[in-house]
Write a protein that holds these residues in place. Structure first.
Motif, PDB file in Angstrom:
ATOM      1  N   GLY A 181       0.767  -1.241   0.000  1.00  0.00           N
ATOM      2  CA  GLY A 181       0.000   0.000   0.000  1.00  0.00           C
ATOM      3  C   GLY A 181       0.792   1.280   0.000  1.00  0.00           C
ATOM      4  N   GLY A 182       2.036   1.255   0.483  1.00  0.00           N
ATOM      5  CA  GLY A 182       2.811   2.485   0.542  1.00  0.00           C
ATOM      6  C   GLY A 182       2.171   3.497   1.472  1.00  0.00           C
ATOM      7  N   GLN A 183       2.239   4.779   1.102  1.00  0.00           N
ATOM      8  CA  GLN A 183       1.676   5.841   1.944  1.00  0.00           C
ATOM      9  C   GLN A 183       0.151   5.806   1.991  1.00  0.00           C
ATOM     10  N   SER A 184      -0.461   5.034   1.082  1.00  0.00           N
ATOM     11  CA  SER A 184      -1.924   4.981   1.033  1.00  0.00           C
ATOM     12  C   SER A 184      -2.525   4.468   2.334  1.00  0.00           C
ATOM     13  N   ILE A 185      -1.804   3.624   3.040  1.00  0.00           N
ATOM     14  CA  ILE A 185      -2.378   2.994   4.231  1.00  0.00           C
ATOM     15  C   ILE A 185      -2.644   3.994   5.348  1.00  0.00           C
ATOM     16  N   VAL A 186      -2.029   5.183   5.275  1.00  0.00           N
ATOM     17  CA  VAL A 186      -2.264   6.181   6.336  1.00  0.00           C
ATOM     18  C   VAL A 186      -3.353   7.173   5.951  1.00  0.00           C
ATOM     19  N   SER A 187      -3.950   6.996   4.761  1.00  0.00           N
ATOM     20  CA  SER A 187      -5.007   7.901   4.312  1.00  0.00           C
ATOM     21  C   SER A 187      -6.369   7.347   4.706  1.00  0.00           C
ATOM     22  N   GLU A 188      -7.164   8.165   5.364  1.00  0.00           N
ATOM     23  CA  GLU A 188      -8.501   7.737   5.759  1.00  0.00           C
ATOM     24  C   GLU A 188      -9.328   7.382   4.523  1.00  0.00           C
ATOM     25  N   THR A 189      -9.379   8.303   3.569  1.00  0.00           N
ATOM     26  CA  THR A 189     -10.114   8.069   2.326  1.00  0.00           C
ATOM     27  C   THR A 189      -9.365   8.727   1.177  1.00  0.00           C
ATOM     28  N   ILE A 190      -9.310   8.037   0.043  1.00  0.00           N
ATOM     29  CA  ILE A 190      -8.634   8.540  -1.157  1.00  0.00           C
ATOM     30  C   ILE A 190      -9.695   8.782  -2.221  1.00  0.00           C
ATOM     31  N   TYR A 191      -9.694   9.971  -2.811  1.00  0.00           N
ATOM     32  CA  TYR A 191     -10.748  10.354  -3.744  1.00  0.00           C
ATOM     33  C   TYR A 191     -10.269  10.443  -5.194  1.00  0.00           C
ATOM     34  N   ASN A 192      -8.988  10.248  -5.419  1.00  0.00           N
ATOM     35  CA  ASN A 192      -8.482  10.445  -6.778  1.00  0.00           C
ATOM     36  C   ASN A 192      -7.822   9.201  -7.364  1.00  0.00           C
ATOM     37  N   TRP A 193      -8.076   8.024  -6.775  1.00  0.00           N
ATOM     38  CA  TRP A 193      -7.581   6.784  -7.388  1.00  0.00           C
ATOM     39  C   TRP A 193      -8.522   6.446  -8.529  1.00  0.00           C
ATOM     40  N   ILE A 194      -7.996   6.425  -9.745  1.00  0.00           N
ATOM     41  CA  ILE A 194      -8.835   6.300 -10.933  1.00  0.00           C
ATOM     42  C   ILE A 194      -9.650   5.001 -10.889  1.00  0.00           C
ATOM     43  N   GLY A 195     -10.956   5.139 -11.119  1.00  0.00           N
ATOM     44  CA  GLY A 195     -11.850   3.991 -11.099  1.00  0.00           C
ATOM     45  C   GLY A 195     -12.590   3.824  -9.796  1.00  0.00           C
ATOM     46  N   SER A 196     -12.188   4.572  -8.768  1.00  0.00           N
ATOM     47  CA  SER A 196     -12.858   4.507  -7.460  1.00  0.00           C
ATOM     48  C   SER A 196     -13.155   5.925  -6.981  1.00  0.00           C
ATOM     49  N   PRO A 197     -14.418   6.351  -6.997  1.00  0.00           N
ATOM     50  CA  PRO A 197     -14.738   7.709  -6.535  1.00  0.00           C
ATOM     51  C   PRO A 197     -14.216   7.978  -5.139  1.00  0.00           C
ATOM     52  N   GLU A 198     -14.263   6.957  -4.273  1.00  0.00           N
ATOM     53  CA  GLU A 198     -13.615   7.076  -2.974  1.00  0.00           C
ATOM     54  C   GLU A 198     -13.292   5.683  -2.466  1.00  0.00           C
ATOM     55  N   ILE A 199     -12.143   5.558  -1.821  1.00  0.00           N
ATOM     56  CA  ILE A 199     -11.710   4.274  -1.281  1.00  0.00           C
ATOM     57  C   ILE A 199     -10.832   4.537  -0.061  1.00  0.00           C
ATOM     58  N   LYS A 200     -11.043   3.778   0.973  1.00  0.00           N
ATOM     59  CA  LYS A 200     -10.232   3.939   2.181  1.00  0.00           C
ATOM     60  C   LYS A 200      -8.809   3.450   1.913  1.00  0.00           C
ATOM     61  N   GLY A 201      -7.844   4.094   2.571  1.00  0.00           N
ATOM     62  CA  GLY A 201      -6.451   3.736   2.356  1.00  0.00           C
ATOM     63  C   GLY A 201      -6.169   2.267   2.620  1.00  0.00           C
ATOM     64  N   ASN A 202      -6.722   1.744   3.701  1.00  0.00           N
ATOM     65  CA  ASN A 202      -6.512   0.325   4.020  1.00  0.00           C
ATOM     66  C   ASN A 202      -7.131  -0.585   2.967  1.00  0.00           C
ATOM     67  N   ASP A 203      -8.269  -0.170   2.400  1.00  0.00           N
ATOM     68  CA  ASP A 203      -8.911  -0.983   1.362  1.00  0.00           C
ATOM     69  C   ASP A 203      -8.091  -0.975   0.076  1.00  0.00           C
ATOM     70  N   LEU A 204      -7.496   0.178  -0.232  1.00  0.00           N
ATOM     71  CA  LEU A 204      -6.649   0.237  -1.420  1.00  0.00           C
ATOM     72  C   LEU A 204      -5.416  -0.639  -1.242  1.00  0.00           C
ATOM     73  N   ALA A 205      -4.824  -0.591  -0.049  1.00  0.00           N
ATOM     74  CA  ALA A 205      -3.672  -1.444   0.234  1.00  0.00           C
ATOM     75  C   ALA A 205      -4.046  -2.921   0.108  1.00  0.00           C
ATOM     76  N   GLN A 206      -5.223  -3.281   0.588  1.00  0.00           N
ATOM     77  CA  GLN A 206      -5.678  -4.673   0.475  1.00  0.00           C
ATOM     78  C   GLN A 206      -5.903  -5.045  -0.989  1.00  0.00           C
ATOM     79  N   ALA A 207      -6.417  -4.104  -1.778  1.00  0.00           N
ATOM     80  CA  ALA A 207      -6.610  -4.359  -3.206  1.00  0.00           C
ATOM     81  C   ALA A 207      -5.274  -4.590  -3.909  1.00  0.00           C
ATOM     82  N   PHE A 208      -4.257  -3.809  -3.529  1.00  0.00           N
ATOM     83  CA  PHE A 208      -2.920  -4.030  -4.081  1.00  0.00           C
ATOM     84  C   PHE A 208      -2.445  -5.449  -3.751  1.00  0.00           C
ATOM     85  N   LYS A 209      -2.589  -5.826  -2.505  1.00  0.00           N
ATOM     86  CA  LYS A 209      -2.147  -7.157  -2.061  1.00  0.00           C
ATOM     87  C   LYS A 209      -2.903  -8.256  -2.809  1.00  0.00           C
TER      88      LYS A 209
END
Length: 308
Positions: free
Chosen positions: A35-63
């Motif tokens: 996940g990199g620095q994404s894991i410390v973000s509460e919510t990410i709004y600019n990851w293409i394809g996801s209007p909003e996604i929690k940092g931990n969820d994005l890290a899990q998606a990477f994994k």
């Protein structure tokens, strides 16, 4: 002998791992966490394809995406450890040793170790992080539409963040601890000319206050020793990043900020056989989507280097 060893599993490392697997490169990916620095973000709004996604969820998606290809033959994941050293061998290959003492040999290396944002050294900053205090204006700025906010940092990153925030915030106050701004003069002049923009020099942030969310910021004028309290709802910190480049220090060329100098056309470093992308490099803009795209670019080049 691996075709490729990837170090790191943020957006750059993940994209590299997926593309390496799809290209059937015998690859080892070494990472402490996903996940990199994404894991410390509460919510990410600019990851293409996801209007909003929690940092931990994005890290899990990477994994999850990497584990989809983790067959132990084409792609092998080695989580929970860190690459400790890199040595270039006489035949042009490389040896990578991890913190457990294991050593691996590879034809190529991709560095995606990212960076660490410098934290604001002020009372209340840690407690109010993700509660109005943030380190990413492009990620979180739209949440503060119509509000008064502060940007801390007088370099290009600070002024670029202020410029973004002026599009939707009621007012933006930029605090810089020095007696002159570090950003390009033309950028300074253009941003400060906005009617809703205020720049303050010689300002050291002392404290960020708020019950459950940022409500006030206190700074000291280092010339007059006067303390000033601002009523604000958002604090955007842009005081620099520290790249995680120690593993290649003395091997590839770094700039004065210890970022890896990478060719923006191919992501090659100064050493044949080593590529890099993401926040550990001297890329102009630091964004998840840019890191992933640059990693894909690097993998196309690595594949051609190995097989063309």
């Amino acid at each position: 002998m691996y075709d490729l060893i990837i170090i790191g599993a943020g957006p750059a490392g993940t994209a590299a791992g997926v593309y390496a697997a799809r290209k059937k490169l015998k690859t080892l990916l070494i990472t402490e966490e996903f996940g990199g620095q994404s894991i410390v973000s509460e919510t990410i709004y600019n990851w293409i394809g996801s209007p909003e996604i929690k940092g931990n969820d994005l890290a899990q998606a990477f994994k999850d995406h990497l584990e989809y290809y983790n067959d132990g033959e084409t792609l092998t994941l080695q989580p929970g450890t860190r690459a400790d050293s890199i040595t270039q061998n006489e035949d042009g290959t490389f040896s990578v040793t991890n913190t457990k003492g294991d050593s691996f040999t590879t034809k190529t290396i991709f560095i995606a170790t990212g960076s660490v944002r410098r934290k604001l050294p002020a009372i209340g900053a840690d407690e109010l992080e993700h509660k109005g205090l943030t380190y990413c204006a492009s990620c979180d700025g739209p949440l503060f539409s119509g509000m008064d906010v502060v940007v801390i940092g007088g370099g290009n990153a600070g002024f670029e963040s202020a410029a973004q925030l002026l599009a939707y915030c009621k007012s933006v106050t930029l605090l810089h601890r020095g007696d002159e701004y570090k950003a390009d003069p033309i950028t300074v002049d253009k941003v400060l000319a906005h009617p809703n923009m205020t720049g303050v020099l010689n300002a050291t942030t002392l404290e960020v206050q708020g019950e459950n969310f940022v409500e006030k910021l206190i700074y000291k004028n280092t010339k007059t020793e006067e303390q000033v309290t601002l009523d604000v709802k958002g604090v955007f910190v842009e005081i620099g990043q520290t790249p995680n480049s120690n593993i290649v220090k003395g091997i590839v060329t770094l700039n004065k900020y210890n970022q890896i100098i990478a060719d923006p056309y191919t992501q090659k470093t100064s050493v044949t056989g080593i590529w890099a992308a993401g926040d550990v490099t001297d890329v102009k803009y630091h964004q998840n989507n840019i890191s992933a795209g640059d990693a894909v670019k690097a993998l196309e080049d690595i594949y051609n280097y190995l097989h063309a």
